[in-house]
Design a protein around this motif. Structure first.
Motif, mmCIF file in Angstrom:
data_model
loop_
_atom_site.group_PDB
_atom_site.id
_atom_site.type_symbol
_atom_site.label_atom_id
_atom_site.label_comp_id
_atom_site.label_asym_id
_atom_site.label_seq_id
_atom_site.Cartn_x
_atom_site.Cartn_y
_atom_site.Cartn_z
ATOM 1 N N ASP A 28 0.802 -1.224 0.000
ATOM 2 C CA ASP A 28 0.000 0.000 0.000
ATOM 3 C C ASP A 28 0.834 1.273 0.000
ATOM 4 O O ASP A 28 0.298 2.368 -0.196
ATOM 5 C CB ASP A 28 -0.916 0.022 1.243
ATOM 6 N N GLU A 29 2.145 1.136 0.202
ATOM 7 C CA GLU A 29 2.977 2.321 0.377
ATOM 8 C C GLU A 29 3.511 2.906 -0.930
ATOM 9 O O GLU A 29 3.733 4.107 -1.040
ATOM 10 C CB GLU A 29 4.159 1.984 1.297
ATOM 11 N N ILE A 30 3.794 2.046 -1.912
ATOM 12 C CA ILE A 30 4.323 2.536 -3.182
ATOM 13 C C ILE A 30 3.544 1.901 -4.328
ATOM 14 O O ILE A 30 2.894 0.867 -4.164
ATOM 15 C CB ILE A 30 5.837 2.224 -3.351
ATOM 16 N N ARG A 48 13.632 6.043 2.898
ATOM 17 C CA ARG A 48 12.360 5.497 3.394
ATOM 18 C C ARG A 48 11.943 4.273 2.585
ATOM 19 O O ARG A 48 11.488 3.262 3.136
ATOM 20 C CB ARG A 48 11.272 6.569 3.308
ATOM 21 N N TYR A 52 11.453 0.382 3.781
ATOM 22 C CA TYR A 52 10.146 -0.245 3.550
ATOM 23 C C TYR A 52 10.292 -1.567 2.786
ATOM 24 O O TYR A 52 9.715 -2.597 3.172
ATOM 25 C CB TYR A 52 9.257 0.726 2.769
ATOM 26 N N ARG A 56 9.445 -5.465 3.798
ATOM 27 C CA ARG A 56 8.511 -6.288 3.035
ATOM 28 C C ARG A 56 9.162 -7.621 2.601
ATOM 29 O O ARG A 56 8.500 -8.654 2.557
ATOM 30 C CB ARG A 56 8.052 -5.545 1.780
#
Length: 405
Positions: A28-30, A48, A52, A56
């Motif tokens: 959901d972040e990128i 960042r 992340y 993952r």
């Protein structure tokens, strides 16, 4: 920080190693588009994003800084050999380009697969570079099987570029290695396939005929694809010697033993060869050539490559010329971009010969004759005496018809 390309390579390798899709890793972040650009090296990762992605993937951030090595090459090679997708091979190409200290045998295996990829796409320069490195590695390792295989393929590639002298040297060496090391029939046969094709191109037709007979006898119990290629090679030699009946008989045998479902590409290529053979006969058999060309075109509509589409268009131009449809021949010729041609040396020269003949028909006689003379001289200088003789014959026949007219 890792450079964009090396970071992308490591990121993709880690993702594929864990069987994750880009969407699954992006979460959901990128976005998947951003992740794709990271993997291709088009974007620089931020701190960042590195944190992340490490989370993952459940790896330490240092995993992204490790330069490609034997392990990453091994992973990429495993993925490429177990996948039918071109993407996996393209990933392997990226890894091979950036790794240098790996096991030479592992690198040879990777390059062998990559060479097939370039060959299928008609990318001759890349294919040649792969084969040169393959041959160098095989010689360093002193492994006869690898030496024979790489030299056989390199010889055939060089023949297609017109470098007949070096191709002959390599083909002779490959055949000697196969004999001396007692390699399997498939290796000896492939070395002979290369040797016969190069000898024929060099105009050494008695040697080519003798080796072709040896080849056909060698593969009597081999798989049908190898037997078909052997018969095709024998047909080529017979054709160069002017024995059209024997050439057609060999090709008919080759086509009869090969099932289109087993080897659809070779099945279609044999029909292209038959079409070409019938067009080169004296006189040309345009009706038979048209039948074979249609069969090949229908097959290649399903399994063909850009190179094979070019070969079909070239034969269409030759067929139209022999049938007196000069406008159609010129139209087909004009559809071929000379800067994008993937044809081998002989087919390129024959295409230029056709252009010369069309120029003469179109009223540009002086230009066409000058081009024919130059083509013949170029072939002679390249030590391609067989092709040179073919061009001089076309020139003589053209001058004879002009005098008669």
């Amino acid at each position: 920080m890792a450079t964009e390309p090396s970071f992308g390579l490591r990121l993709k390798a880690l993702r594929q190693q864990q069987g994750l899709s880009q969407a699954a890793l992006a979460g959901d972040e990128i976005s998947t588009g951003y992740l794709s650009r990271l993997e291709s090296g088009a974007r620089t990762p931020t701190e960042r994003v590195i944190v992340y992605l490490a989370k993952r993937l459940d790896v330490d951030r240092s995993a992204f800084y490790i330069q490609p090595s034997s392990s990453s090459l091994s992973q990429a090679l495993s993925l490429a050999t177990s996948s039918d997708s071109s993407e996996a091979t393209e990933d392997l190409i990226d890894v091979v380009a950036t790794s240098r200290d790996e096991d030479p045998l592992l690198r040879w295996q990777a390059l062998w697969l990559i060479e097939r990829y370039w060959h299928a796409r008609g990318e001759q320069a890349q294919e040649l570079a792969c084969l040169e490195e393959l041959t160098g590695i095989a010689d360093e390792l002193e492994l006869p099987a690898l030496q024979c295989r790489s030299k056989s393929r390199l010889a055939r590639c060089l023949r297609s570029t017109g470098d007949v002298a070096r191709a002959l040297e390599l083909a002779v060496s490959a055949h000697q290695v196969a004999k001396q090391a007692g390699l399997p029939v498939s290796d000896e046969a492939n070395a002979l396939l290369a040797l016969v094709s190069v000898e024929a191109e060099a105009g050494r037709l008695p040697d080519a005929r003798a080796h072709a007979e040896e080849l056909v006898g060698l593969v009597t119990e081999a798989p049908e694809t190898l037997r078909a290629e052997a018969l095709w090679t024998a047909a080529t030699v017979s054709s160069r010697q002017g024995d059209d009946d024997a050439a057609r008989a060999f090709l008919q045998q080759a086509m009869a033993i090969l099932d289109s479902r087993v080897a659809p590409v070779l099945w279609a290529r044999l029909r292209l060869a038959a079409a070409s053979l019938h067009l080169q006969g004296a006189p040309p058999s345009t009706e038979s050539a048209g039948v074979y060309l249609k069969e090949a075109e229908e097959a290649f509509a399903l399994v063909g490559t850009p190179l094979q589409q070019q070969e079909i268009l070239v034969l269409k131009a030759h067929l139209a010329f022999e049938e007196g449809r000069y406008a159609d021949a010129r139209a087909a010729h004009s559809r071929l971009d000379v800067d994008e041609l993937m044809l081998n040396y002989r087919d390129r020269i024959r295409l230029q010969t056709l252009d010369s003949r069309l120029l003469i028909v179109e009223g540009r006689r002086k230009e066409g004759l000058a081009q024919l003379k130059q083509l013949g001289e170029d072939a002679r200088r390249a030590a391609n005496l067989d092709l040179a003789a073919e061009i001089w014959q076309v020139l003589a026949e053209t001058l004879e018809h002009s005098a008669a007219g």
